[in-house]
Scaffold this active site. Structure first.
Site, PDB file in Angstrom:
ATOM      1  N   TYR A  33       0.806  -1.226   0.000  1.00 26.46           N
ATOM      2  CA  TYR A  33       0.000   0.000   0.000  1.00 26.46           C
ATOM      3  C   TYR A  33       0.834   1.269   0.000  1.00 26.46           C
ATOM      4  O   TYR A  33       0.293   2.369  -0.074  1.00 26.46           O
ATOM      5  CB  TYR A  33      -0.944   0.021   1.217  1.00 26.46           C
ATOM      6  CG  TYR A  33      -2.116  -0.861   0.982  1.00 26.46           C
ATOM      7  CD1 TYR A  33      -1.968  -2.236   1.051  1.00 26.46           C
ATOM      8  CD2 TYR A  33      -3.357  -0.350   0.641  1.00 26.46           C
ATOM      9  CE1 TYR A  33      -3.019  -3.077   0.791  1.00 26.46           C
ATOM     10  CE2 TYR A  33      -4.417  -1.180   0.385  1.00 26.46           C
ATOM     11  CZ  TYR A  33      -4.247  -2.537   0.464  1.00 26.46           C
ATOM     12  OH  TYR A  33      -5.295  -3.371   0.196  1.00 26.46           O
ATOM     13  N   LYS A  47       1.488 -14.580   5.374  1.00 30.36           N
ATOM     14  CA  LYS A  47       1.818 -15.524   4.304  1.00 30.36           C
ATOM     15  C   LYS A  47       3.343 -15.701   4.334  1.00 30.36           C
ATOM     16  O   LYS A  47       4.048 -15.576   3.321  1.00 30.36           O
ATOM     17  CB  LYS A  47       1.327 -14.933   2.969  1.00 30.36           C
ATOM     18  CG  LYS A  47       1.371 -15.877   1.802  1.00 30.36           C
ATOM     19  CD  LYS A  47       0.295 -16.945   1.831  1.00 30.36           C
ATOM     20  CE  LYS A  47       0.502 -17.928   0.690  1.00 30.36           C
ATOM     21  NZ  LYS A  47      -0.273 -19.164   0.846  1.00 30.36           N
ATOM     22  N   ASP A  95      -4.179 -17.929   3.699  1.00 33.05           N
ATOM     23  CA  ASP A  95      -5.244 -18.660   2.990  1.00 33.05           C
ATOM     24  C   ASP A  95      -6.040 -19.538   3.958  1.00 33.05           C
ATOM     25  O   ASP A  95      -7.271 -19.617   3.891  1.00 33.05           O
ATOM     26  CB  ASP A  95      -4.695 -19.479   1.806  1.00 33.05           C
ATOM     27  CG  ASP A  95      -3.285 -20.003   2.027  1.00 33.05           C
ATOM     28  OD1 ASP A  95      -2.628 -19.525   2.964  1.00 33.05           O
ATOM     29  OD2 ASP A  95      -2.851 -20.893   1.286  1.00 33.05           O
ATOM     30  N   ASP A 141      -6.876  -5.888   4.691  1.00 34.50           N
ATOM     31  CA  ASP A 141      -7.867  -5.345   3.759  1.00 34.50           C
ATOM     32  C   ASP A 141      -8.803  -6.461   3.293  1.00 34.50           C
ATOM     33  O   ASP A 141     -10.032  -6.340   3.348  1.00 34.50           O
ATOM     34  CB  ASP A 141      -7.122  -4.735   2.561  1.00 34.50           C
ATOM     35  CG  ASP A 141      -7.998  -3.813   1.741  1.00 34.50           C
ATOM     36  OD1 ASP A 141      -9.153  -3.596   2.129  1.00 34.50           O
ATOM     37  OD2 ASP A 141      -7.527  -3.317   0.705  1.00 34.50           O
TER      38      ASP A 141
END
Ligand code: NAP
Length: 397
Positions: free
Chosen positions: A147, A213, A262, A286
Site C-alpha cells: 500500500y 503468508k 489462505d 484489507d
C-alpha cells in the site's frame, strides 16, 4: 472544548468538540442520521452534562467546489488539532492531481492501525449457519506493505533499472514486467502488535492471531509474524503461545497464535468462535475485513477506526454509493457503529452501549433499511426512519 492529552492519555471535556466530514453521495443522509442517534444517546445517558459540539470540516466534493481541492490543509490541521473526527465516505475524484484523502490523513496523523470490529447482531442477514459465533476485531497495519504505492509500470525506466539490479542479485525477472515493492518494518509491526495485544487485555479478549503468508514471503510477512511474537514476549507470562497452554491457568491471560493467510479465510468461515483479535499486515487486513463483514451483514453495517497514538478518525467502511445520493435510502449503520467506536475510544461507554442495544432492538423488530430488507424479504425503512426507530428504541429502554 477540545480533547487534550495528559500523561499519554486523552483528557475529554464534558462538552467536547467533534469535527466531522459529512462525505459525498450518501454521506449527507447517513451523517444526518448518525448525528441524530448520537445526540439522543448522549441526552438519554448524560442529560445536559455531556454533549458533542459538532464542527463541520470540508472535504470531497464540497471542498472542491469551494476551494478547488478535496482536502484543504485547514481540514487536516483541524482534525490534528482536535485529535478525533468522524468521517463520511468521499468520492475519489476522477482524473489525476489530487492527493488521496485517506492516505493524506493517515500519514499526517500517523494513524497506523485500521481497526475493524466484526460481530453479529441478531437480525442481520448472514450466509453462515451460526453467525453468532463471529466476534472478531481486525487490527490492520495501515502504513506499509504494497500500500505504500511503490510501483513502476511495465517498460518504465525505473522498472528496467530494478530488473537490471535483480539480475545482478541472481533473480532474473521477465523483461517488460511491472514492479511493485512490499516493505514491512520491525518498527511498524511492533507498534501495531502492541496496540492489538493491549486492546485484547483492555477488552477482556482471549486470543490474538497473526495472519501472514510467511511461508512464501519470508522476510516481509514472515518477519511480521516473528516480530509480532517477539512483541508478545514483552508482556511476560500474561501472553501464552498456543502450543504452551496445556495445563496452564489461562485466567486473565491472552493466547497468541498465527495462521497462514489462505487458511485464515477458511478458519473464519468454519471455526469463527476460535478467533478473536486478528493482527494483519496491510493487504491481508484489507481482504479479511471485508470477507468477515460479508459474514455478518456486509459493508453497510461494518464500522472502522483509523487509530494512532492519541489520534483517531472513525469512518464508514463503504464508499459514497452515488446512485443512492440524497434518496434517503442508504444504510447509516456503518457510520453509526463507527461513531459508537468513537464513543468507546473516548471512554463514553454508556451512550455506546445504549446505541448498540437499541440497534439490536430495531433489528429484532425488523425495522431496517433497504440493503438489509432485501436480504430479509421485508419492507425497508428510509435512512431517516431507521434513525428515528433507533431513537425510539433508546427512549423506550
Ligand atoms: P460503494 O460506495 O461502497 O458502493 C458499492 C455498493 O455497495 C453500492 O452500490 C451498494 O450496493 C452498496 N452500499 C455501500 N454502502 C451502502 C450503504 N450505506 N447503504 C446501502 N448500500 C450500500 O463503492 P463504489 O461504488 O465502488 O465507490 C463509490 C465511490 O466511493 C468511489 O468514488 C470510491 O472511490 C469511493 N470510496 C470511498 C471510500 C471512503 O471514503 N472510505 C471507500 C470506498 C469507496 P447495491 O448497488 O448492491 O445496492
Amino acid at each position: 472544548m477540545k480533547i487534550s492529552v495528559e500523561n499519554n492519555s486523552l483528557k475529554v471535556p464534558d462538552v467536547v468538540d467533534i469535527p466531522f466530514i459529512e462525505g459525498d453521495g450518501i454521506g449527507p443522509d447517513i451523517t444526518r442520521a448518525t448525528k441524530k442517534v448520537i445526540d439522543e444517546a448522549l441526552r438519554v445517558s448524560y442529560g445536559n452534562e455531556r454533549k458533542f459540539n459538532w464542527i463541520e470540516l470540508l472535504a470531497g466534493e464540497k471542498a472542491i467546489s469551494k476551494f478547488n481541492t478535496p482536502l484543504p490543509d485547514d481540514t487536516v490541521n483541524k482534525i490534528t488539532e482536535y485529535r478525533i473526527a468522524l468521517k463520511g465516505p468521499l468520492t475519489t475524484p476522477v482524473g489525476g492531481g489530487f492527493r488521496s484523502i485517506n492516505v493524506t490523513l493517515r500519514q499526517k496523523m500517523d494513524l497506523y492501525a485500521n481497526v475493524r470490529p466484526v460481530k453479529y447482531y441478531p437480525g442481520l442477514p448472514s450466509p453462515l449457519k451460526s453467525p453468532e459465533k463471529v466476534d472478531m476485531v481486525v487490527f490492520r497495519e495501515n502504513t506499509e506493505d504494497v500500500y505504500m504505492g511503490i510501483e513502476f509500470p511495465s517498460n518504465s525506466k525505473e522498472a528496467e533499472q530494478v530488473i537490471e539490479l535483480m539480475a545482478k542479485f541472481g533473480h532474473p525477472i521477465r523483461n517488460g514486467s511491472g514492479i511493485g515493492i512490499k516493505p514491512i518494518s520491525k518498527f511498524a509491526t511492533t507498534r501495531i502488535a502492541k496496540m492489538a495485544i493491549d486492546y485484547a487485555f483492555e477488552n477482556g479478549r482471549k486470543s490474538v492471531t497473526i495472519m501472514h503468508k510467511g511461508n512464501i514471503m519470508k522476510y516481509t510477512e514472515g518477519a511480521f509474524k516473528e516480530w509480532s511474537y517477539e512483541t508478545s514476549r514483552q508482556f511476560g507470562d500474561r501472553v501464552v503461545n498456543e502450543t504452551e497452554t496445556a495445563g496452564k491457568n489461562m485466567s486473565g491471560k491472552i493466547v497468541i497464535k498465527d495462521r497462514i493467510a489462505d487458511n485464515m479465510f477458511q478458519q473464519i468461515l468454519l471455526r469463527p468462535d476460535e478467533y478473536d483479535i486478528l493482527l494483519c499486515p496491510n493487504l491481508n487486513g484489507d481482504y479479511i475485513s471485508d470477507a468477515l463483514a460479508a459474514q455478518v451483514g456486509g459493508i453497510g453495517v461494518a464500522p472502522s477506526g483509523n487509530i494512532g497514538d492519541n489520534y483517531a478518525v472513525f469512518e464508514a467502511v463503504h464508499g459514497s454509493a452515488p446512485k443512492y445520493a440524497n434518496l434517503d435510502v442508504a444504510d447509516p449503520s456503518s457510520l453509526l457503529l463507527s461513531a459508537v467506536m468513537m464513543l468507546r475510544y473516548i471512554k463514553w461507554n454508556e451512550p455506546a452501549n445504549l446505541i448498540e442495544k437499541a440497534f439490536v432492538d430495531t433489528l429484532r423488530d425488523k425495522q431496517v433499511p433497504q440493503d438489509l430488507a432485501r436480504h430479509l424479504g421485508i419492507k425497508a425503512l428510509k435512512t431517516s426512519e431507521f434513525a428515528e426507530s433507533i431513537v425510539q428504541h433508546m427512549s423506550a429502554r
